[in-house]
Write an enzyme that holds these catalytic residues in place. Structure first.
Site, PDB file in Angstrom:
ATOM      1  N   VAL A  41     -27.631  29.224  17.355  1.00  0.00           N
ATOM      2  CA  VAL A  41     -28.759  30.179  17.026  1.00  0.00           C
ATOM      3  C   VAL A  41     -30.165  29.588  17.262  1.00  0.00           C
ATOM      4  O   VAL A  41     -30.982  30.474  17.739  1.00  0.00           O
ATOM      5  CB  VAL A  41     -28.336  30.869  15.808  1.00  0.00           C
ATOM      6  CG1 VAL A  41     -28.467  29.909  14.504  1.00  0.00           C
ATOM      7  CG2 VAL A  41     -29.466  32.040  15.306  1.00  0.00           C
TER       8      VAL A  41
ATOM      9  N   CYS B 210     -29.471  10.013  20.720  1.00  0.00           N
ATOM     10  CA  CYS B 210     -29.286  11.326  21.625  1.00  0.00           C
ATOM     11  C   CYS B 210     -31.065  11.755  21.709  1.00  0.00           C
ATOM     12  O   CYS B 210     -31.202  12.057  22.930  1.00  0.00           O
ATOM     13  CB  CYS B 210     -28.594  12.158  20.922  1.00  0.00           C
ATOM     14  SG  CYS B 210     -28.169  13.697  22.021  1.00  0.00           S
TER      15      CYS B 210
ATOM     16  N   CYS C 191     -21.187  14.627  16.662  1.00  0.00           N
ATOM     17  CA  CYS C 191     -20.500  15.860  17.956  1.00  0.00           C
ATOM     18  C   CYS C 191     -19.362  15.242  18.643  1.00  0.00           C
ATOM     19  O   CYS C 191     -18.458  15.920  19.020  1.00  0.00           O
ATOM     20  CB  CYS C 191     -21.785  16.228  18.651  1.00  0.00           C
ATOM     21  SG  CYS C 191     -22.524  14.941  19.926  1.00  0.00           S
TER      22      CYS C 191
ATOM     23  N   LEU D 205     -26.652  21.160  28.055  1.00  0.00           N
ATOM     24  CA  LEU D 205     -26.305  19.773  28.511  1.00  0.00           C
ATOM     25  C   LEU D 205     -24.816  19.562  28.190  1.00  0.00           C
ATOM     26  O   LEU D 205     -24.256  19.569  27.008  1.00  0.00           O
ATOM     27  CB  LEU D 205     -27.045  18.903  27.652  1.00  0.00           C
ATOM     28  CG  LEU D 205     -28.643  18.795  27.694  1.00  0.00           C
ATOM     29  CD1 LEU D 205     -29.213  17.727  26.890  1.00  0.00           C
ATOM     30  CD2 LEU D 205     -29.147  18.873  29.119  1.00  0.00           C
TER      31      LEU D 205
END
Length: 371
Positions: free
Chosen positions: A11, A101, A199, A32
């Protein structure tokens, strides 16, 4: 201005892209692809960058009426984030993959490609604020919503990167308002759960994930005097400050819990001790960057944050012979080599460094000195 909106499928990035459109920018959305595990699916609030997320990002872009692309950065992500994560743990350090990242993928590789393609800036859904000082230089500041502030994980950004970055959500007072705005705009991600954990380890089992890649090897758990008090199946599975998961066969003399104080990968040894021994009097490192203008003096007061959700601690920083060191007014509570220390001046981010050395505030008792 031509803006590339990094759309994760959540969101925040969707609303950030929408606000960039409202601001009159020529916006293109990009998602990505960071994993080559084609069947990967999101599990509730765990994980991100999955097929489901890509589809959510595409639907949001369609709703906004902007072009949308998927960029494959899986190899770069594997080399610069995942392999770095494994190497750091193997070396006895505690890395932050989100920092890597942001540093190497989202605001290095992606921004570089965006500029090459003629874009002027990259827009993300991070909660942080960009301001201009009296001289016209850009500054990175904490977000209005302190609970959602992400300036810590953006501390790796340089002045050049800030000049080509937009954070449309930074001034929003709360995440609830972002969700309400998404719903009003008809974005299907309005109530999608936030992503948590690492992740690329969506099940949250970091120890098992590392064991599959590094292997297991029995080693000793010792106290601060060197006495063996237990064993383990791989030093990489431990980090400073850890209490759970310790197989201790010898109880502490005072009966109190013991915590990991140090990880020694060469000897495959884990050092444990009392909680008070986690107090850290100084941290230092030579891998540092300044976020915006560099400090004018080699020694300066600042606030230091050592974890994404930790409270800042008042401290004095000193740059000497290429090493940045920080001495807090009150000792830190457990700092591991590999962590990132972000320096602040009020709400402004000064810079960051990777912790290489720590100095304990509690002296080690020799065996002979033990009562």
């Amino acid at each position: 201005m031509r803006v590339l909106a990094a759309m994760s499928g959540g969101v925040d990035s969707a609303v950030a892209a929408a606000r960039a459109v409202d601001a009159g920018h020529d916006v293109t959305g990009v998602h990505l692809a960071l994993s080559r595990a084609g069947g990967t699916l999101r599990a509730g609030s765990r994980g991100c960058c999955t097929i489901e997320d890509a589809m959510d990002a595409r639907r949001a872009a369609d709703r906004l009426g902007i072009p949308f692309y998927v960029w494959d950065f899986s190899e770069r992500f594997r080399d610069d984030v995942i392999e770095d994560f494994v190497a750091e743990y193997s070396a006895g350090r505690t890395p932050n993959p989100c920092m890597r990242c942001n540093e190497r993928i989202k605001f290095a590789a992606v921004l570089e490609k965006a500029l090459d393609l003629g874009f002027d800036a990259v827009c993300t859904g991070h909660y942080a604020i960009l301001r201009t000082d009296e001289s016209g230089a850009l500054e990175l500041h904490r977000a209005s919503d302190n609970a959602k502030d992400q300036s810590y994980v953006l501390g790796v950004l340089t002045a050049d990167q800030l000049a080509h970055t937009l954070f449309p959500l930074g001034d929003t007072p709360s995440k609830a308002l972002v969700r309400a705005e998404a719903e009003a705009r008809g974005l299907t991600v309005a109530h999608k759960p936030d992503s948590h954990d690492i992740c690329f380890i969506p099940d949250g089992d970091t120890r098992g994930w590392l064991a599959d890649r590094v292997g297991t090897a029995t080693g000793d758990i010792v106290d601060r005097t060197g006495a063996v008090v237990g064993s383990h199946e791989g030093a990489h599975a431990f980090t400073v400050g850890q209490r759970r998961g310790l197989s201790l066969g010898v109880p502490a003399p005072d009966g109190k819990p013991r915590f990991v104080l140090e990880v020694r990968p060469v000897s495959n040894t884990v050092v444990v001790g009392p909680k008070e021994a986690l107090a850290t009097a100084e941290i230092s490192g030579d891998r540092f960057t300044w976020t915006g203008r560099a400090p004018a003096a080699s020694e300066f007061p600042c606030d230091v944050q050592i974890r994404a959700h930790a409270d800042p601690v008042a401290a004095t920083a000193r740059l000497d012979d290429g090493v940045l060191s920080v001495r807090p007014d009150i000792p830190f509570d457990g700092v591991a080599p590999g962590q990132t220390a972000v320096l602040y001046d009020g709400t402004r981010v000064i810079g960051q460094f990777t912790v290489a050395e720590t100095v304990s505030a509690v002296p080690v008792l020799s065996v002979a000195a033990r009562p």
